[in-house]
Write an enzyme that holds these catalytic residues in place. Structure first.
Site, PDB file in Angstrom:
ATOM      1  N   CYS A 102       0.680  -1.311   0.087  1.00 49.21           N
ATOM      2  CA  CYS A 102       0.057   0.083   0.045  1.00 49.21           C
ATOM      3  C   CYS A 102       0.779   1.153   0.066  1.00 49.21           C
ATOM      4  O   CYS A 102       0.262   2.438  -0.142  1.00 49.21           O
ATOM      5  CB  CYS A 102      -1.008   0.091   1.285  1.00 49.21           C
ATOM      6  SG  CYS A 102      -2.094  -1.295   1.326  1.00 49.21           S
ATOM      7  N   HIS A 120      -5.726   1.314   6.244  1.00 55.22           N
ATOM      8  CA  HIS A 120      -6.278   0.428   5.364  1.00 55.22           C
ATOM      9  C   HIS A 120      -6.721  -0.718   6.289  1.00 55.22           C
ATOM     10  O   HIS A 120      -5.923  -1.797   6.488  1.00 55.22           O
ATOM     11  CB  HIS A 120      -5.196  -0.058   4.353  1.00 55.22           C
ATOM     12  CG  HIS A 120      -5.787  -1.346   3.419  1.00 55.22           C
ATOM     13  ND1 HIS A 120      -7.100  -1.068   3.011  1.00 55.22           N
ATOM     14  CD2 HIS A 120      -5.293  -2.255   2.819  1.00 55.22           C
ATOM     15  CE1 HIS A 120      -7.229  -2.170   2.019  1.00 55.22           C
ATOM     16  NE2 HIS A 120      -6.078  -2.686   1.915  1.00 55.22           N
ATOM     17  N   HIS A 122      -9.257  -4.505   6.083  1.00 55.42           N
ATOM     18  CA  HIS A 122     -10.041  -5.612   5.414  1.00 55.42           C
ATOM     19  C   HIS A 122     -11.432  -5.983   6.121  1.00 55.42           C
ATOM     20  O   HIS A 122     -11.650  -7.251   6.348  1.00 55.42           O
ATOM     21  CB  HIS A 122      -9.061  -6.845   5.278  1.00 55.42           C
ATOM     22  CG  HIS A 122      -8.058  -6.696   4.071  1.00 55.42           C
ATOM     23  ND1 HIS A 122      -7.430  -7.849   3.720  1.00 55.42           N
ATOM     24  CD2 HIS A 122      -7.601  -5.560   3.510  1.00 55.42           C
ATOM     25  CE1 HIS A 122      -6.354  -7.184   2.822  1.00 55.42           C
ATOM     26  NE2 HIS A 122      -6.710  -6.049   2.521  1.00 55.42           N
ATOM     27  N   GLU A 144     -25.410   9.604  14.051  1.00 63.73           N
ATOM     28  CA  GLU A 144     -24.580  10.439  15.050  1.00 63.73           C
ATOM     29  C   GLU A 144     -23.155  10.347  14.864  1.00 63.73           C
ATOM     30  O   GLU A 144     -22.420  11.295  14.742  1.00 63.73           O
ATOM     31  CB  GLU A 144     -24.821   9.876  16.540  1.00 63.73           C
ATOM     32  CG  GLU A 144     -23.985  10.329  17.715  1.00 63.73           C
ATOM     33  CD  GLU A 144     -24.378  12.097  17.795  1.00 63.73           C
ATOM     34  OE1 GLU A 144     -25.085  12.507  17.562  1.00 63.73           O
ATOM     35  OE2 GLU A 144     -23.532  12.742  18.812  1.00 63.73           O
ATOM     36  N   HIS A 200     -12.862  -5.979  -1.097  1.00 63.88           N
ATOM     37  CA  HIS A 200     -11.351  -5.937  -0.730  1.00 63.88           C
ATOM     38  C   HIS A 200     -11.438  -5.147   0.655  1.00 63.88           C
ATOM     39  O   HIS A 200     -11.421  -5.654   1.649  1.00 63.88           O
ATOM     40  CB  HIS A 200     -10.629  -5.044  -1.610  1.00 63.88           C
ATOM     41  CG  HIS A 200      -9.278  -4.809  -1.418  1.00 63.88           C
ATOM     42  ND1 HIS A 200      -8.213  -4.661  -2.294  1.00 63.88           N
ATOM     43  CD2 HIS A 200      -8.611  -4.857  -0.166  1.00 63.88           C
ATOM     44  CE1 HIS A 200      -7.181  -4.400  -1.704  1.00 63.88           C
ATOM     45  NE2 HIS A 200      -7.200  -4.626  -0.448  1.00 63.88           N
TER      46      HIS A 200
END
Lengths: 263, 263, 263, 263
Positions: A102, A120, A122, A144, A200
């Protein structure tokens, strides 16, 4: 029983909430980085060695390693890079350990938005919601937890009745192939602080690691809730209640984040 | 904000991902074995004394005991057997404690595939998915976590758009009666790294304990997701997206695993 | 790669599974008792101060206190009573703390079945399944976890294809009013090792604390699974597969349990 | 096996359950406060920095800070205010940290009901149930966990067959705007010990922190159960079984709580 909230002394405990409040814990450390990996694993965000985090702390950039079990990462396994001096500070002793794939996406997002942290996940909810929502954006209003989401235009949080919009892009065979779709998101959705990748997971970015983590939790809650709402045919967006944001101005974009970025 | 990913020094942090990367933690230890049992219990894989793990570490084979509560297993409760010298290294002080009834299956799977680790879970998702899927294989494609699954033919991971196939066999009154059905799976599905046992659970095998644990987490995620997809009539396999693997060759089977097996 | 399971030395690691195997941890201690309360809280069985456990350890009977938060119970909060000498061994320093209102039920169950442990949970699955099943028994067959359930008639575990039957009784305003319905269960369902109380929870009993805990986990798994099966119209009992137990004999009832009971 | 429950010595272990029993742990401490924040985070009640707790301990009022991650709060982050002397005892070293925006609501609730503790959660169940229930009250009857709810009129717990009523109010852009709706709830539903805020969360109050925490857990369980009941068209209230409370008298309201409030 006294009504303490009207005491002048008590009222001094209350101050205006500003974005700076959020950054109380100070810069990211390697100890905290690895603890967060464990926490994210336990939240179901980083099973099977998946997920990643990149975080700027002072002049250092910390990024999680690829393919390692995230709940077992030790401090020495975190990649540390000095972004001022452009030098490696630390890498895992085992040279075959690779920095998160990434990295290329984190670099783009940090550059384009001035964010200091990208998470990131999953998360199962992030995956499943993209199967319910066939269009290219996830939208929800009147919740909220929307108040936990920063608006990079105003530097303030969204309002309860605002519509939170998270773009959805299609997944690609490799992380690097997500670069152009994410670049498109940053250009076409300048207010976005997150993107869903179909089948993903989720990317979230923000001015500090604390705000990014908090936003990721808020979004994950909203996605899980939205799945239940979809299943029961509850509308995600209340059209009547939508309050048009009128101070949205493209030239304000990323100003706040850039001001805070140390590099 | 610099675009760090283009620095030559940063790029040196990135290397090609190869299978060896995964084996950073070194050989299995008794301490790690018992910690994994606790973790698998907490993941819901080994409730009610169910589930098992067998793992080769150097010349030693470690196998969990039968019928004991998996989250309470102490190092002394793990069976250790020297597979080179064919001698017992350790067994629980209480002689009535039995080695896992899965031993016969672990032995077959390790022998036939060269795997060094087999994990057997009683995950609820593994059980429930076999009630949704009436046929003899579970298949899913176009999911990021498919990239976490090794292909024993190529020694590389599957691709995002590949179809992961997990055979499903019927349960039998005793574990030993699963021997022949699993033998059939190994023969007829040489690419398989896992098998589902209907109304029972899941077996996963791989070249190292790390890769096997990672694959078990990826599969468990995919099974839980697939249940939600089935409930909502989402297709598990995207036919259009299926990319036929063209380097599949039966003679390559188990080559990689065998090379890595120390015995 | 050797097929280790055929080595004579490895085969010595395997012995017949008998009921004694289960009791490896020895008698219950106060330390373990309080740890189990924490574990049961985390499993969702004892939220809101609900749930209870009674356990005989040697000549001592330990019972959890009423109304206290179960995950915060200290060793001194456990009631200990010597059942041989009929004397109090320990009670919480705070004399207002009451022994579990389940005591009367535990006493009956232990007396009638010879069980040394009773666990009472407020599991959400135990509650919800009683709303799906309108009849007076929960039944499930052909599930691996059925093999985790003891049959007090044979002293052995049930078989995979057996039908596990758990009677369901209606809830009452107070625990003591459950005494007669549970007495009825023990008389009319002599093979039962558990009872569901509608809109309330579950009681499970067994020869040792280990076997009782293991059975409670197996049943909780099966109840949660059964709820999903009910929602998706999967049959809980496979009639064709039902194997009639032919050695069921009322005079054998409780023999095994009684033999093991120290009092 | 003796029927221990009939022993005179055993019977002495049993005393009448009164409200005082619940308060065994003594006054709230900063250490316990922060541990509870971690626990509430893990229960899913305080994700994304959401949720709050206010608690009176002797003459001190402790309130959680705003916007901080609740599972990372340190003792020094808790606001402590002396309600007798009307002075600040402690506030976070970082002066930009704000006391919870719920303070105004906690103050009102404590003043009007004599409660010593208010817990505010962002539980997903509390949010979702308000989408199933379109009316202004959530009601459920004939559930064991209803017995965990105090009735401020009688000072005793509700009965199994009672109907627990929790008012639902609409969410507002800011917490302070919930002041008048909650005032309305306290006036119109004097028996209430909780209020649901639509698309937001739950507030629960009680005489002590222990009872408030226990009630919050009971209610959270009931809300999660109720969602499943709604999905499967099970009735939340059993009309036939409703037992009209006949000792309900408005003049008794808050008497008990007030008696116990130290201020």
């Amino acid at each position: 029983m006294t009504d303490f909230v009207k005491d002048p002394n008590f009222q001094e405990l209350v101050v205006d909430t500003t974005i700076e409040n959020r950054n109380d814990e100070g810069p990211m450390t390697l100890e905290n980085f690895t603890k967060l990996m464990v926490q994210f694993y336990e939240l179901g965000w980083m099973r099977g060695s998946g997920g990643a985090m990149g975080c700027i702390s002072g002049s250092e950039l910390m990024i999680s390693p690829s393919a390692l079990q995230k709940e077992r990462i030790r401090e020495q396994d975190v990649f540390v890079y000095n972004i001022s001096q452009k030098t490696e500070v630390q890498r895992p002793p085992n040279k075959r350990i690779t920095v998160s794939s990434c990295s290329v996406l984190f670099s783009l997002i940090m550059k384009e938005t001035g964010s200091e942290c990208v998470i990131h996940t999953h998360s199962k909810s992030a995956n499943l919601i993209t199967q319910f929502i066939k269009s290219s954006t996830f939208e929800i209003s009147h919740q909220e937890y929307i108040k936990g989401i920063y608006d990079p235009f105003s530097g303030k949080c969204l309002k309860y009745s605002d519509t939170l919009t998270i773009p959805i892009i299609d997944n690609m065979p490799s992380e690097s192939q997500l670069l152009e779709p994410i670049r498109g998101v940053l250009e076409n959705h300048p207010q976005a602080i997150a993107v869903l990748v179909r089948n993903h997971g989720l990317f979230v970015w923000g001015p500090t690691w604390e705000s990014t983590k908090i936003m990721t939790e808020c979004i994950d809650y909203l996605l899980e809730l939205a799945i239940e709402m979809e299943k029961n045919n509850f509308k995600l967006v209340n059209e009547d209640g939508y309050e048009k944001e009128d101070n949205l101005s493209e030239k304000m974009r990323t100003l706040l984040f850039s001001d805070m970025a140390p590099v």
